[in-house]
Design a protein around this motif. Sequence first.
Motif, short mmCIF file in Angstrom:
data_model
loop_
_atom_site.label_atom_id
_atom_site.label_comp_id
_atom_site.label_asym_id
_atom_site.label_seq_id
_atom_site.Cartn_x
_atom_site.Cartn_y
_atom_site.Cartn_z
N VAL A 1 -14.01 -2.47 5.22
CA VAL A 1 -14.66 -1.50 4.34
C VAL A 1 -13.57 -0.75 3.58
O VAL A 1 -12.63 -0.22 4.18
CB VAL A 1 -15.52 -0.51 5.15
CG1 VAL A 1 -16.14 0.54 4.23
CG2 VAL A 1 -16.61 -1.24 5.93
N ASN A 2 -13.68 -0.69 2.26
CA ASN A 2 -12.71 0.01 1.40
C ASN A 2 -11.29 -0.53 1.52
O ASN A 2 -10.32 0.19 1.29
CB ASN A 2 -12.70 1.51 1.71
CG ASN A 2 -13.99 2.18 1.33
OD1 ASN A 2 -14.68 1.76 0.42
ND2 ASN A 2 -14.33 3.25 2.04
N GLY A 3 -11.15 -1.77 1.90
CA GLY A 3 -9.85 -2.38 2.03
C GLY A 3 -9.99 -3.87 2.27
O GLY A 3 -11.10 -4.41 2.28
N LYS A 4 -8.89 -4.52 2.50
CA LYS A 4 -8.87 -5.96 2.74
C LYS A 4 -8.24 -6.23 4.10
O LYS A 4 -7.21 -5.65 4.45
CB LYS A 4 -8.06 -6.68 1.66
CG LYS A 4 -7.93 -8.18 1.86
CD LYS A 4 -7.05 -8.81 0.80
CE LYS A 4 -6.86 -10.30 1.06
NZ LYS A 4 -5.96 -10.91 0.05
N ALA A 5 -8.87 -7.09 4.88
CA ALA A 5 -8.33 -7.49 6.18
C ALA A 5 -7.85 -8.93 6.11
O ALA A 5 -8.51 -9.79 5.51
CB ALA A 5 -9.40 -7.34 7.26
N GLU A 6 -6.70 -9.19 6.71
CA GLU A 6 -6.15 -10.54 6.77
C GLU A 6 -5.40 -10.71 8.08
O GLU A 6 -5.01 -9.72 8.71
CB GLU A 6 -5.22 -10.80 5.59
CG GLU A 6 -3.97 -9.94 5.59
CD GLU A 6 -3.04 -10.22 4.41
OE1 GLU A 6 -3.49 -10.88 3.46
OE2 GLU A 6 -1.87 -9.76 4.47
N ILE A 7 -5.21 -11.94 8.48
CA ILE A 7 -4.42 -12.23 9.67
C ILE A 7 -3.03 -12.67 9.25
O ILE A 7 -2.87 -13.51 8.35
CB ILE A 7 -5.09 -13.33 10.53
CG1 ILE A 7 -6.49 -12.88 10.94
CG2 ILE A 7 -4.25 -13.63 11.76
CD1 ILE A 7 -6.54 -11.59 11.73
N THR A 8 -2.04 -12.06 9.87
CA THR A 8 -0.66 -12.36 9.51
C THR A 8 0.21 -12.26 10.75
O THR A 8 -0.28 -11.98 11.85
CB THR A 8 -0.17 -11.38 8.42
OG1 THR A 8 1.11 -11.79 7.94
CG2 THR A 8 -0.09 -9.96 8.96
#
Length: 238
Positions: free
Chosen positions: A43-50
């Motif tokens: 929500v209100n941002g971006k999630a990624e796996i790193t």
Amino acid sequence: MRKVRALASLIGLAVAVIVLLAQTKETPVVTTPLDSLHGLEAVNGKAEITTYRGRRAMHLLALPEQATPDHPANNASMLAIVTGSNFHNGTIEVEVAGAPRAGAPEGSRGFIGLLVRAQEHGARGENIYLRPTNGRADDQLRRNHSTQYESLPDFLWPRLRKENPGVYESYVDLDAGAWTKMKIVVSGTKAQLYVNGAEQPCLIVNDLKLGDSHGQIALWAPSSTDAYFSNLTVRSTD
């Protein structure tokens, strides 16, 4: 002899019942390594796996329009909501790493933490977080603001600091950008924050502003933070 056998059978049955009851009352434990986005809603941002500092982790980062210093939403709250959670009382543990992102506004501290008992898609909730760059600042007053509690939407940190100076924030040693263990223990209207395995809490809140409520768990950081999360464990006591 038959009476002895019958008594032994009854004792054995009683022990089995006691063990079964004990097992049914065990604290439910849900562990999520945060090495995938399954069960998370950004929500209100971006999630990624790193990969960050040698481990797989969830990276919460600003949307492109939030990355401009003069944008009005530049310091908006970013969330990764654990969609299947419904938390009331218990213990939440997570490892976090936060630091001001490149190009962040002056005064950014790398805020990072957890929104507990979140409601209405994160519009309401009890927010307990760290200010990593304050932990080793040369200014003692800044150090005293290393941890923070606030309650969304009515009791944000400026109001709490003005009305109750020093009550809802405290000092703890922090290394900005390093993996840091947070443990939050919630019971009724009380919450305690433990950092890096300490036996004593560094922050105690005795009057959670949303009362004895329940809601979702969300990983939290403002868009000015480069935020990483790993190894989320939730132990619910009811």
